[in-house]
Scaffold this motif. Structure first.
Motif: not given
Length: 114
Positions: A35-44, A97-114
């Protein structure tokens, strides 16, 4: 003699055909993909599973942090045992499907399958 050989061959075929891998449930969907995500602030972010180990790589500019180690996963969450820092990280997840919602300490991040 031919009957015994034929019965033995059929039994052997049944034994080998009955070997299966559990491919049901969310945990299989989680660990069978990277899984991967490119974040708006330039993070990965990259998440992968291999041979009983999990690796979560967080990058932003020149900064890079990797959380890796043995893991356990159930149908709702997984834990990475990072022995290098003597800390465990628990993540809740929901695959879709091809997305994964990941939660850590009530913060959510959506990743896509590679």
């Amino acid at each position: 003699m031919k009957k015994y050989v034929a019965v033995l061959c059929v039994l052997t075929a049944f034994v080998f055909c009955s070997c299966t891998v559990d491919t049901s449930g969310y945990s299989y969907e989680l660990i069978s993909k990277s899984w991967e995500a490119d974040l708006k602030g330039g993070g990965r972010v990259e998440l992968s599973f291999n041979d009983g180990n999990a690796s979560l790589i967080l990058e932003n500019g020149d900064l890079k942090k990797e959380i890796s180690g043995k893991y356990i996963a159930d149908e709702n969450s997984f834990v990475i045992f990072a022995s290098d820092v003597s800390h465990n990280y628990k993540f809740d997840y929901v695959p879709s499907g091809n997305t994964l919602e990941l939660t850590y300490n009530n913060m959510k991040l959506e990743l896509n399958s590679i």
